[in-house]
Design a protein around this motif. Structure first.
Motif, mmCIF file in Angstrom:
data_model
loop_
_atom_site.group_PDB
_atom_site.id
_atom_site.type_symbol
_atom_site.label_atom_id
_atom_site.label_comp_id
_atom_site.label_asym_id
_atom_site.label_seq_id
_atom_site.Cartn_x
_atom_site.Cartn_y
_atom_site.Cartn_z
ATOM 1 N N VAL A 85 4.564 11.032 11.405
ATOM 2 C CA VAL A 85 6.351 10.337 11.384
ATOM 3 C C VAL A 85 7.100 10.243 12.247
ATOM 4 C CG1 VAL A 85 6.872 13.143 11.256
ATOM 5 C CG2 VAL A 85 7.265 11.373 9.405
ATOM 6 N N LYS A 86 7.521 9.433 11.755
ATOM 7 C CA LYS A 86 8.719 8.787 12.444
ATOM 8 C C LYS A 86 10.087 8.669 12.290
ATOM 9 C CE LYS A 86 7.647 4.115 11.533
ATOM 10 N NZ LYS A 86 6.836 2.578 12.082
ATOM 11 N N TRP A 87 11.043 8.594 13.163
ATOM 12 C CA TRP A 87 12.735 8.775 12.630
ATOM 13 C C TRP A 87 12.900 8.057 11.160
ATOM 14 C CZ3 TRP A 87 16.050 11.915 15.680
ATOM 15 C CH2 TRP A 87 17.280 11.336 15.230
ATOM 16 N N SER A 88 12.181 6.617 11.401
ATOM 17 C CA SER A 88 12.965 5.404 10.573
ATOM 18 C C SER A 88 11.914 6.190 8.796
ATOM 19 C CB SER A 88 12.218 3.865 10.651
ATOM 20 O OG SER A 88 11.401 4.508 11.207
ATOM 21 N N ASP A 89 11.508 7.267 9.003
ATOM 22 C CA ASP A 89 10.582 7.778 7.879
ATOM 23 C C ASP A 89 11.695 8.375 6.905
ATOM 24 O OD1 ASP A 89 8.390 6.320 8.208
ATOM 25 O OD2 ASP A 89 7.225 7.936 9.852
ATOM 26 N N LEU A 90 12.662 9.057 8.234
ATOM 27 C CA LEU A 90 12.976 10.538 7.029
ATOM 28 C C LEU A 90 14.220 9.352 6.401
ATOM 29 C CD1 LEU A 90 13.931 12.274 10.718
ATOM 30 C CD2 LEU A 90 11.964 12.841 9.090
ATOM 31 N N LYS A 91 14.095 8.290 6.196
ATOM 32 C CA LYS A 91 15.712 8.062 5.075
ATOM 33 C C LYS A 91 14.669 7.659 3.479
ATOM 34 C CE LYS A 91 14.765 3.138 5.335
ATOM 35 N NZ LYS A 91 13.201 2.927 6.696
ATOM 36 N N ALA A 92 13.317 8.519 4.115
ATOM 37 C CA ALA A 92 12.583 7.952 2.373
ATOM 38 C C ALA A 92 12.058 9.233 1.805
ATOM 39 C CB ALA A 92 11.510 7.343 2.601
ATOM 40 N N HIS A 124 1.090 -1.642 0.131
ATOM 41 C CA HIS A 124 -0.069 0.225 0.257
ATOM 42 C C HIS A 124 0.973 1.309 -0.997
ATOM 43 C CE1 HIS A 124 -3.566 -1.724 0.831
ATOM 44 N NE2 HIS A 124 -2.955 -2.953 1.720
ATOM 45 N N PRO A 125 0.397 2.953 -0.335
ATOM 46 C CA PRO A 125 1.115 3.820 -0.787
ATOM 47 C C PRO A 125 0.685 4.597 0.470
ATOM 48 C CG PRO A 125 -0.756 3.890 -1.731
ATOM 49 C CD PRO A 125 -0.286 2.385 -1.956
ATOM 50 N N ALA A 126 1.796 4.200 0.772
ATOM 51 C CA ALA A 126 1.993 6.009 2.135
ATOM 52 C C ALA A 126 3.302 7.302 1.934
ATOM 53 C CB ALA A 126 3.132 5.136 3.281
ATOM 54 N N TYR A 127 1.917 7.951 2.273
ATOM 55 C CA TYR A 127 2.054 9.553 1.695
ATOM 56 C C TYR A 127 2.630 10.724 3.336
ATOM 57 C CZ TYR A 127 0.178 8.313 -2.447
ATOM 58 O OH TYR A 127 -0.091 7.073 -3.106
ATOM 59 N N VAL A 128 3.622 11.418 3.017
ATOM 60 C CA VAL A 128 3.502 12.269 3.633
ATOM 61 C C VAL A 128 2.946 13.099 3.990
ATOM 62 C CG1 VAL A 128 6.123 12.996 3.593
ATOM 63 C CG2 VAL A 128 5.519 13.222 5.934
ATOM 64 N N LEU A 129 2.234 14.060 5.100
ATOM 65 C CA LEU A 129 1.807 15.375 4.757
ATOM 66 C C LEU A 129 2.080 16.515 6.142
ATOM 67 C CD1 LEU A 129 -2.189 14.177 5.739
ATOM 68 C CD2 LEU A 129 -1.151 13.535 3.434
ATOM 69 N N ASN A 130 1.648 17.430 5.533
ATOM 70 C CA ASN A 130 2.146 18.742 5.999
ATOM 71 C C ASN A 130 1.482 18.961 7.317
ATOM 72 O OD1 ASN A 130 3.357 19.757 3.384
ATOM 73 N ND2 ASN A 130 1.587 20.866 2.687
ATOM 74 N N VAL A 131 2.593 19.543 8.126
ATOM 75 C CA VAL A 131 1.792 19.601 9.607
ATOM 76 C C VAL A 131 1.138 20.448 9.695
ATOM 77 C CG1 VAL A 131 4.592 19.923 10.313
ATOM 78 C CG2 VAL A 131 3.544 21.766 9.802
ATOM 79 N N THR A 132 0.710 19.813 11.262
ATOM 80 C CA THR A 132 -0.594 20.846 11.905
ATOM 81 C C THR A 132 -0.128 21.911 12.109
ATOM 82 O OG1 THR A 132 0.540 20.446 14.452
ATOM 83 C CG2 THR A 132 -1.288 18.627 13.385
ATOM 84 N N ASN A 133 -1.225 22.995 11.835
ATOM 85 C CA ASN A 133 -0.681 24.693 12.459
ATOM 86 C C ASN A 133 -0.828 24.701 14.195
ATOM 87 O OD1 ASN A 133 -3.589 24.678 13.787
ATOM 88 N ND2 ASN A 133 -4.330 25.797 11.233
ATOM 89 N N LYS A 134 -1.234 23.923 15.139
ATOM 90 C CA LYS A 134 -0.816 23.984 16.465
ATOM 91 C C LYS A 134 0.308 22.879 16.462
ATOM 92 C CE LYS A 134 -3.770 23.385 21.125
ATOM 93 N NZ LYS A 134 -4.971 23.344 20.959
ATOM 94 N N ARG A 164 3.380 15.897 12.352
ATOM 95 C CA ARG A 164 3.217 15.160 11.010
ATOM 96 C C ARG A 164 2.752 13.903 11.066
ATOM 97 N NH1 ARG A 164 8.398 16.646 6.748
ATOM 98 N NH2 ARG A 164 6.679 16.885 4.569
ATOM 99 N N PRO A 165 2.025 14.397 10.134
ATOM 100 C CA PRO A 165 0.788 12.782 9.692
ATOM 101 C C PRO A 165 1.282 11.836 8.426
ATOM 102 C CG PRO A 165 -0.370 14.768 9.737
ATOM 103 C CD PRO A 165 0.763 15.141 9.972
ATOM 104 N N VAL A 166 1.096 10.643 8.653
ATOM 105 C CA VAL A 166 1.437 9.715 7.325
ATOM 106 C C VAL A 166 0.035 9.590 7.469
ATOM 107 C CG1 VAL A 166 2.896 7.462 6.649
ATOM 108 C CG2 VAL A 166 4.031 9.503 8.150
ATOM 109 N N VAL A 167 -0.089 8.952 6.311
ATOM 110 C CA VAL A 167 -0.974 8.204 5.977
ATOM 111 C C VAL A 167 -0.995 7.131 4.464
ATOM 112 C CG1 VAL A 167 -2.635 9.971 6.180
ATOM 113 C CG2 VAL A 167 -2.433 9.861 3.568
ATOM 114 N N VAL A 168 -1.643 6.275 4.880
ATOM 115 C CA VAL A 168 -1.120 4.779 3.977
ATOM 116 C C VAL A 168 -2.907 4.824 3.551
ATOM 117 C CG1 VAL A 168 -0.995 2.299 3.863
ATOM 118 C CG2 VAL A 168 -0.031 3.530 5.502
ATOM 119 N N LEU A 169 -2.553 4.598 2.208
ATOM 120 C CA LEU A 169 -3.887 4.348 1.477
ATOM 121 C C LEU A 169 -4.508 3.259 1.423
ATOM 122 C CD1 LEU A 169 -3.827 6.682 -1.240
ATOM 123 C CD2 LEU A 169 -4.880 6.908 1.238
ATOM 124 N N ASP A 170 -5.806 2.643 1.594
ATOM 125 C CA ASP A 170 -6.214 2.162 0.967
ATOM 126 C C ASP A 170 -6.094 1.141 -0.626
ATOM 127 O OD1 ASP A 170 -7.616 -0.917 1.818
ATOM 128 O OD2 ASP A 170 -9.391 -0.505 1.939
#
Length: 196
Positions: free
Chosen positions: A112-119, A66-76, A173-179
């Motif tokens: 988002v977590k540390w291990s995501d940064l390499k991607a 499944h594809p995963a995407y990193v989103l933009n950060v919250t405003n809070k 900063r969220p990460v979503v995995v699409l269905d």
């Protein structure tokens, strides 16, 4: 969110827009965050449409990609403090992301977590300072330990360090995995595989 049941890797690598479901909220108790007050996060911490960039592929236990995407950060910003706040930080961040963004078409939402940064090329981005849902533990004697948490600031990934018990705040900063199932993957496919 409308997603295709099957997509190619080329399609998966395109940017997406996640609609904000709206009218959701989550209260973070001060006892959990270590901050002096309860904190409330509502759907308003995101715009109506949230841009996401391809992060990589997530493989389920059934071997489906499944594809995963990193989103933009919250405003809070989320405030955390001390051992308890840092220990609970990743669960708090993941809870905020999941509560505010989970919807049809999305298989999973997390922070988002540390291990995501390499991607992805986080060093070149101009995102505000954001937390990483990753912990470090420092054991300094048999039953004594301290938690530390990580964040990204101006393209640098930083471990907050041990013994820093002041209030600290960063965006989430969220990460979503699409269905959607990615169909044409082979050994030569160039893309990152990330963890759930």
């Amino acid at each position: 969110m409308n997603v295709s049941k099957f997509i190619t890797l080329k399609e998966a690598k395109k940017s997406i827009v996640v609609p904000n479901p709206g009218e959701r909220s989550l209260m973070i108790r001060s006892i959990d965050s270590g901050y002096e007050n309860n904190q409330v996060f509502t759907s308003e911490v995101f715009p109506e449409k949230i841009k996401g960039n391809f992060l990589g592929l997530v493989e389920t236990m059934k071997g489906i990609a499944h594809p995963a995407y990193v989103l933009n950060v919250t405003n809070k910003e989320l405030y955390l403090r001390g051992n308890k706040g840092y220990e609970n930080g990743p669960a708090i961040m993941n809870g905020i992301c999941n509560t505010l963004l989970n919807q049809d078409g999305i298989l999973k939402v997390r922070s988002v977590k540390w291990s995501d940064l390499k991607a992805f090329n986080y060093r070149q981005e101009r995102q505000p300072c954001y937390w990483l849902a990753s912990l470090s533990v420092y054991v300094y004697s048999d039953n004594n330990y301290q938690y530390s948490i990580c964040y990204v600031n101006r393209g640098n990934a930083i471990n907050l360090g041990y013994g820093d018990y002041g209030y600290n705040s960063c965006y989430i900063r969220p990460v979503v995995v699409l269905d959607s199932v990615v169909t044409n993957i082979d050994i030569d496919s160039k893309c990152s595989w990330i963890g759930n």
